[in-house]
Design a protein around this motif. Sequence first.
Motif, mmCIF file in Angstrom:
data_model
loop_
_atom_site.group_PDB
_atom_site.id
_atom_site.type_symbol
_atom_site.label_atom_id
_atom_site.label_comp_id
_atom_site.label_asym_id
_atom_site.label_seq_id
_atom_site.Cartn_x
_atom_site.Cartn_y
_atom_site.Cartn_z
ATOM 1 N N LEU A 75 -9.095 12.816 2.413
ATOM 2 C CA LEU A 75 -8.488 11.613 2.989
ATOM 3 C C LEU A 75 -7.883 10.724 1.902
ATOM 4 C CD1 LEU A 75 -11.115 10.610 5.726
ATOM 5 C CD2 LEU A 75 -8.795 11.483 6.106
ATOM 6 N N THR A 76 -8.598 10.617 0.772
ATOM 7 C CA THR A 76 -8.087 9.804 -0.340
ATOM 8 C C THR A 76 -6.805 10.402 -0.896
ATOM 9 O OG1 THR A 76 -10.362 9.170 -0.918
ATOM 10 C CG2 THR A 76 -8.666 8.773 -2.579
ATOM 11 N N ALA A 77 -6.782 11.731 -1.043
ATOM 12 C CA ALA A 77 -5.573 12.404 -1.536
ATOM 13 C C ALA A 77 -4.406 12.177 -0.577
ATOM 14 C CB ALA A 77 -5.840 13.902 -1.699
ATOM 15 N N TYR A 78 -4.660 12.301 0.717
ATOM 16 C CA TYR A 78 -3.598 12.080 1.716
ATOM 17 C C TYR A 78 -3.082 10.645 1.637
ATOM 18 C CZ TYR A 78 -1.333 11.256 6.195
ATOM 19 O OH TYR A 78 -0.430 10.899 7.155
ATOM 20 N N LEU A 79 -4.006 9.696 1.499
ATOM 21 C CA LEU A 79 -3.634 8.283 1.436
ATOM 22 C C LEU A 79 -2.799 7.990 0.198
ATOM 23 C CD1 LEU A 79 -4.238 5.708 3.148
ATOM 24 C CD2 LEU A 79 -6.119 5.245 1.553
ATOM 25 N N MET A 80 -3.165 8.591 -0.933
ATOM 26 C CA MET A 80 -2.426 8.354 -2.180
ATOM 27 C C MET A 80 -1.059 9.057 -2.177
ATOM 28 S SD MET A 80 -4.279 6.216 -3.762
ATOM 29 C CE MET A 80 -4.826 5.627 -2.143
ATOM 30 N N ARG A 81 -0.943 10.146 -1.444
ATOM 31 C CA ARG A 81 0.381 10.761 -1.276
ATOM 32 C C ARG A 81 1.269 9.868 -0.413
ATOM 33 N NH1 ARG A 81 1.094 15.648 -3.301
ATOM 34 N NH2 ARG A 81 -0.671 17.062 -3.608
ATOM 35 N N TRP A 82 0.661 9.253 0.587
ATOM 36 C CA TRP A 82 1.396 8.365 1.483
ATOM 37 C C TRP A 82 1.883 7.118 0.757
ATOM 38 C CZ3 TRP A 82 -0.353 3.567 3.832
ATOM 39 C CH2 TRP A 82 0.503 3.097 4.847
ATOM 40 N N GLU A 83 1.048 6.601 -0.163
ATOM 41 C CA GLU A 83 1.429 5.416 -0.951
ATOM 42 C C GLU A 83 0.874 5.559 -2.355
ATOM 43 O OE1 GLU A 83 3.115 2.849 -2.533
ATOM 44 O OE2 GLU A 83 3.641 2.790 -0.411
ATOM 45 N N LYS A 84 1.656 6.200 -3.230
ATOM 46 C CA LYS A 84 1.184 6.505 -4.579
ATOM 47 C C LYS A 84 0.992 5.261 -5.439
ATOM 48 C CE LYS A 84 5.875 7.536 -6.145
ATOM 49 N NZ LYS A 84 6.756 8.583 -6.660
ATOM 50 N N ASP A 85 1.630 4.137 -5.064
ATOM 51 C CA ASP A 85 1.474 2.918 -5.855
ATOM 52 C C ASP A 85 0.092 2.291 -5.693
ATOM 53 O OD1 ASP A 85 4.047 2.983 -6.960
ATOM 54 O OD2 ASP A 85 4.909 2.098 -5.158
ATOM 55 N N ALA A 86 -0.740 2.866 -4.812
ATOM 56 C CA ALA A 86 -2.106 2.372 -4.641
ATOM 57 C C ALA A 86 -3.096 3.111 -5.537
ATOM 58 C CB ALA A 86 -2.537 2.506 -3.180
ATOM 59 N N MET A 87 -2.619 4.067 -6.320
ATOM 60 C CA MET A 87 -3.518 4.824 -7.196
ATOM 61 C C MET A 87 -3.978 3.972 -8.375
ATOM 62 S SD MET A 87 -1.760 8.631 -7.285
ATOM 63 C CE MET A 87 -3.104 9.324 -8.272
ATOM 64 N N GLY A 88 -5.149 4.307 -8.898
ATOM 65 C CA GLY A 88 -5.637 3.650 -10.105
ATOM 66 C C GLY A 88 -6.074 2.216 -9.901
ATOM 67 N N SER A 89 -6.012 1.475 -10.991
ATOM 68 C CA SER A 89 -6.508 0.099 -11.008
ATOM 69 C C SER A 89 -5.657 -0.841 -10.169
ATOM 70 C CB SER A 89 -6.557 -0.395 -12.465
ATOM 71 O OG SER A 89 -6.608 -1.794 -12.523
ATOM 72 N N GLY A 90 -4.360 -0.807 -10.366
ATOM 73 C CA GLY A 90 -3.467 -1.742 -9.681
ATOM 74 C C GLY A 90 -2.891 -2.779 -10.626
ATOM 75 N N ILE A 91 -3.603 -3.096 -11.696
ATOM 76 C CA ILE A 91 -3.107 -4.100 -12.648
ATOM 77 C C ILE A 91 -1.851 -3.611 -13.370
ATOM 78 C CG2 ILE A 91 -3.651 -5.369 -14.776
ATOM 79 C CD1 ILE A 91 -6.503 -5.668 -13.748
ATOM 80 N N PRO A 92 -1.794 -2.346 -13.852
ATOM 81 C CA PRO A 92 -0.537 -1.886 -14.457
ATOM 82 C C PRO A 92 0.637 -1.932 -13.479
ATOM 83 C CG PRO A 92 -2.337 -0.434 -15.073
ATOM 84 C CD PRO A 92 -2.872 -1.350 -14.023
ATOM 85 N N GLN A 93 0.375 -1.644 -12.198
ATOM 86 C CA GLN A 93 1.448 -1.692 -11.200
ATOM 87 C C GLN A 93 1.968 -3.110 -11.017
ATOM 88 O OE1 GLN A 93 -1.277 0.142 -11.048
ATOM 89 N NE2 GLN A 93 -0.975 2.030 -9.886
ATOM 90 N N VAL A 94 1.053 -4.081 -10.980
ATOM 91 C CA VAL A 94 1.468 -5.480 -10.857
ATOM 92 C C VAL A 94 2.256 -5.896 -12.097
ATOM 93 C CG1 VAL A 94 0.648 -7.872 -10.707
ATOM 94 C CG2 VAL A 94 -0.452 -6.093 -9.342
#
Length: 520
Positions: free
Chosen positions: A77-96
């Motif tokens: 489920l986690t893999a499916y979710l991260m494929r659906w929205e890859k910007d949610a992977m990891g910490s999130g601080i580098p993305q911000v």
Amino acid sequence: MKEVQNTLKSIVENPRHIFKLTVQGVLVGIFSGLMVCLYRFLLNGSEDILRGYLKIINGNIFYIALFFIFLIILGLLTAYLMRWEKDAMGSGIPQVNAETKGFMDVNWYKTLFAKIVGGVFTALGGLSLGPEGPSVQIGAMAGKGVSKLFKESKTDELRLILVGSAVGITAAFNAPLAGVVFILEEINHGFDKTLVFIALVSAIVSDFISKIIFGQSTVLSFPISNIPLSSYWLLIVLGLVLGLLGYAYNVGMIKAEDLWAKIPKLSLEVKFVSVFLVSGVIALIIPEISCGGHYMMGMLDVAVPSLGLLLLYFALKYIFSIFSFSSGAPGGIFLPILVLGAYIGAIFASFFIPICGLENVLIYKFIIISMAGFFTATVRSPITGIVLLSEMSGSTESLVAMLIVCLIAYVVPTLLGNEPIYEALLDRLLKRRQEEFTPEPSRHVLSEYIVPLECKYIGVEIENIPFPKNSIVVSVIRNGSYVIAQSDFKINYGDQIHILTDVNDFPYANREIEEIINGR
């Protein structure tokens, strides 16, 4: 040009615009605060469910089999979710960080949903990931949502994303000042008075919401005692130890990411299922190190374990934290870093307190100081670390001791040539995303830069400063007065320079301008 200057003047000085941003800051505080509190509540509940189930397994083969089937489902489920929205992977601080620099334009509502649900999955699976990094991204995306609601300019959208990031730290730790300092020191790397004002308003609102839901007690309730001045040399030793261990942590994290990348044809599904299964084995064998680290912190609060156990828990948590985060699963390293820092302090104090004949209660002083020091050694944000631990402990009595330790812990990995962990992760993120950069419709971004003492262009006319060709210096605030910047205007130390850039040029122009202003 005159029309542009008038528009910019209204943006910079117009009280109505500031009032509108303040109202939006309140809304960001409410929306981001509620989202982060929801995330915090769900993670706490998920960890309770996991630990409750581990208690009833009690060697039952059928229950254990069900547990591992459940982990496989969670991994898929986690893999499916991260494929659906890859910007949610990891910490999130580098993305911000990447978004505020113009390199990304994340879908705020998809990321918000995926980050919250993905975090619940990793908490149920017992991965050694913290909620604070994701809380920063959740707060930032909620802030972006507010800006989209009001159809704000790109400049104010970026401001509200930063404001939401401050809310993430505030609501996660009940630490409003640390939230504001964090975005200035770690994400924005500059001082924007308007941003600071709005962020403070938003942080206060979100802190009020957080305290209504979770109570007013501080995160840490350790007894605080003063270290004798004659024993302050221990702080120097502790700073050196933290600096070296912070260096080792950062290097280990990057090396672990490289190892994952070297596995040929590894699908996201296989990777996450493997991580969840390993986490399940760890939860059965040594449940103390599972999840983000709240349980390990609670162990120190009740009764500090023996030196041998402290060393064991620290070593295993270090490895498990690196293993979990380097996989790319949605979750952060903020809490694991603080927990590892606490255990370093406990180990250090357990060794030196008997030797130096100090009071046993001082172990908690070393724990708090070490949390700030290890955070500084890895993230390289000493002011945030000091303010955060002061707010978490509800005491400023450790300020001088924390300053000494944090400064040394900052210098050691820096001299060793080690990058701060979030900057290293940002560089890797940008390399992966460089080919996917999609131009936006042409819009302007107004950025503010403060001229530091080390700037080599102090006293030089604007026309002779090699700013990027696609950027225009439009105004300067000097000693509180607004000045339209002409080509022969000379910049001085402390000037607040406003530079206009097209949104598509902003990522690269911003980096060039920072190098010019900061004298690199």
